[in-house]
Write a protein that holds these residues in place. Structure first.
Motif, short mmCIF file in Angstrom:
data_model
loop_
_atom_site.label_atom_id
_atom_site.label_comp_id
_atom_site.label_asym_id
_atom_site.label_seq_id
_atom_site.Cartn_x
_atom_site.Cartn_y
_atom_site.Cartn_z
N LEU A 59 7.23 6.29 6.61
CA LEU A 59 6.46 7.53 6.48
C LEU A 59 7.42 8.68 6.27
N SER A 71 -2.56 9.32 15.47
CA SER A 71 -1.71 8.79 14.40
C SER A 71 -0.76 9.87 13.91
N GLU A 83 3.92 0.94 2.66
CA GLU A 83 3.89 -0.29 3.44
C GLU A 83 4.45 -1.43 2.59
N SER A 84 5.45 -2.13 3.12
CA SER A 84 6.09 -3.21 2.37
C SER A 84 6.38 -4.38 3.29
N ARG A 104 0.84 -1.20 0.00
CA ARG A 104 0.00 0.00 0.00
C ARG A 104 0.87 1.25 0.00
N GLN A 120 -3.53 0.44 -3.27
CA GLN A 120 -3.18 -0.81 -2.60
C GLN A 120 -3.52 -2.01 -3.48
N LYS A 141 -3.64 -0.40 11.96
CA LYS A 141 -3.61 -1.83 11.69
C LYS A 141 -3.36 -2.59 12.98
N GLY A 169 8.43 -2.83 6.35
CA GLY A 169 7.28 -2.46 7.17
C GLY A 169 6.69 -1.18 6.64
N GLU A 170 6.48 -0.19 7.52
CA GLU A 170 5.90 1.09 7.09
C GLU A 170 6.93 2.19 7.15
N ALA A 225 3.16 7.58 3.01
CA ALA A 225 3.50 6.34 3.70
C ALA A 225 3.57 5.20 2.70
#
Length: 440
Positions: free
Chosen positions: A297, A274, A289-290, A155, A255, A438, A294-295, A287
């Motif tokens: 930002l 957040s 996400e992989s 995403r 995503q 999440k 991970g994430e 951001a």
């Protein structure tokens, strides 16, 4: 030291003038860092007499960007004009055909012609760099194209338009209406005289389309994005979001799903605690996400002369450091001819929580009817609140605010459509997606 890298700049507006000024002021530093001098030798702009705060007396002027691309003795063509067609399109096409390296900050151009231009650049063995096209000074293009190689990205999302973020921030912090905040944004130069491109989400959509291709290896699909702007966000929505523990942001989201790639731009409620909720004003945030990292930002200036010029200069510096004949990183992260056809996901299968605001006639049975329509569509409600009359005008209207648990968008839309047939709804319903953290 190697010969100077000769630059031609098409467009001397805020960004072009800032770029020229930085190159002139930091010439020695750039030469030491890049291993060769960077020189502006040619430009094109509408007004040669305008004072731009930079000395261009020794630079060759061209009447138009296409002439500059065709005739100038340059190594790199820098396009800072804007727009997907016209002079920007023709001049970049001419520069690539000639075998010149190209740097552009033009997201619209790339959203509609990026794949074609990438194919030309890769055939010619030249570089097409565009860091400044998305999120201003944030190096998200380099991250996706180079730094995250080997990661499978699930995403990409973020705040990609400073005008919208400024308006939503002012509405929340100062209790101003959308119209008043837009007027102030225009006065400060954050919004155009015709702000539709920004506030209706088109600017974010162009940027998202580029990021989607870099992230997932599909051809750019700028016209296959679910699009909602912020024009119908009211101060009541802003206040209700705050009371529920959320803040409203215009997000671009791309995503992977089981049915294809989902691309959407829309107002979103994000939790107050957040990180992305803390991004205020004209600042942008992206951001990624992989599976391995991970994430990630990244937050920074999304627009402005210096921020955009910084990214453009970074692209020029990469060209200055590159070795002739060396293997090039694919323009869009994957060889252009190997990009997969875009497969649009079924948006109606999107799952998540929703905020629903309904203004209804104040009469017996309405509350029960709304709850019934939700139940008929298998929507579980986290909360349902009926606003008191003192907050509303006229007094014979009531506002009902619902927050759903995770549910399918198709179910929400069907329930709202059913409510619209009942005859007690006043005005248009408001539906805003909620993004929750999440679960670990």
């Amino acid at each position: 030291m190697a010969d100077a890298l000769k630059i031609g700049i098409a467009g001397l507006g805020t960004v072009g003038a800032a770029l020229a000024r930085i190159i002139q002021q930091r010439g020695d530093e750039l030469a030491a860092t890049c291993g060769r001098p960077i020189r502006i030798v040619a430009v094109s702009a509408r007004d040669r007499t305008k004072d731009r705060g930079v000395d261009l007396s020794g630079v060759e002027w061209f009447d138009g960007p296409v002439d500059l691309a065709h005739k100038a003795d340059i190594d790199v063509f820098v396009e800072l004009i804007g727009g997907s067609e016209g002079a920007a399109n023709a001049s970049v096409r001419a520069a690539l055909a000639r075998g010149l390296h190209v740097v552009t900050a033009n997201k619209a151009l790339l959203a509609y012609h990026g794949v074609e231009f990438a194919e030309i650049a890769e055939e010619k063995g030249t570089l097409l760099n565009f860091e400044a096209a998305v999120a201003g000074g944030i190096p998200v293009i380099k991250a996706l194209r180079e730094s995250l190689t080997g990661n499978t990205i699930s995403r990409v999302y973020g705040i990609m338009n400073g005008t919208c973020n400024y308006i939503l921030t002012r509405m929340e912090k100062e209790g101003l209406s959308f119209a008043d905040c837009l007027k102030e944004a225009q006065r400060l130069g954050y919004a155009e005289a015709d702000p539709a491109f920004d506030i209706e989400g088109n600017d974010t959509a162009h940027k998202l389309a580029i990021l989607t291709t870099l992230a997932f290896g599909h051809r750019i699909a700028a016209d296959d994005i679910h699009l909602e702007g912020i024009t119908n966000i009211s101060i009541e929505d802003i206040r209700a979001a705050s009371e529920l523990g959320y803040r409203i942001k215009l997000l671009g989201v791309a995503q992977r799903t089981d049915t294809g790639i989902e691309q959407r731009v829309h107002p979103t409620m994000v939790p107050l605690d957040s990180v992305i909720a803390q991004v205020d004003g004209v600042t942008n945030a992206v951001a990624i996400e992989s599976d391995i990292l991970g994430e990630l930002l990244m937050v920074g200036p999304g627009a402005g002369g210096n921020a955009t010029a910084s990214s453009v200069l970074g692209d020029i510096a990469d060209i200055a450091k590159s070795q002739p004949g060396a293997q090039r990183v694919p323009v869009l992260g994957h060889p252009a001819k190997q990009l997969k056809p875009y497969q649009k996901a079924q948006m109606r299968l999107h799952s998540g929580g929703y905020f629903i605001r309904l203004t209804v006639q104040d009469r017996t049975g309405v509350f029960a009817s709304v709850a019934g329509r939700m139940a008929e569509n298998n929507i579980s409600l986290e909360s349902i609140v009926q606003r008191s009359k003192q907050h509303l005008s006229p007094s014979d209207h009531q506002t009902i605010i619902l927050v759903t648990h995770a549910t399918k968008e198709d179910s929400v839309r069907k329930a709202v459509a059913a409510i619209q047939t009942e005859g007690y709804l006043v005005g248009e319903p408001q539906v805003i997606r909620i993004e929750r953290p999440k679960e670990d």
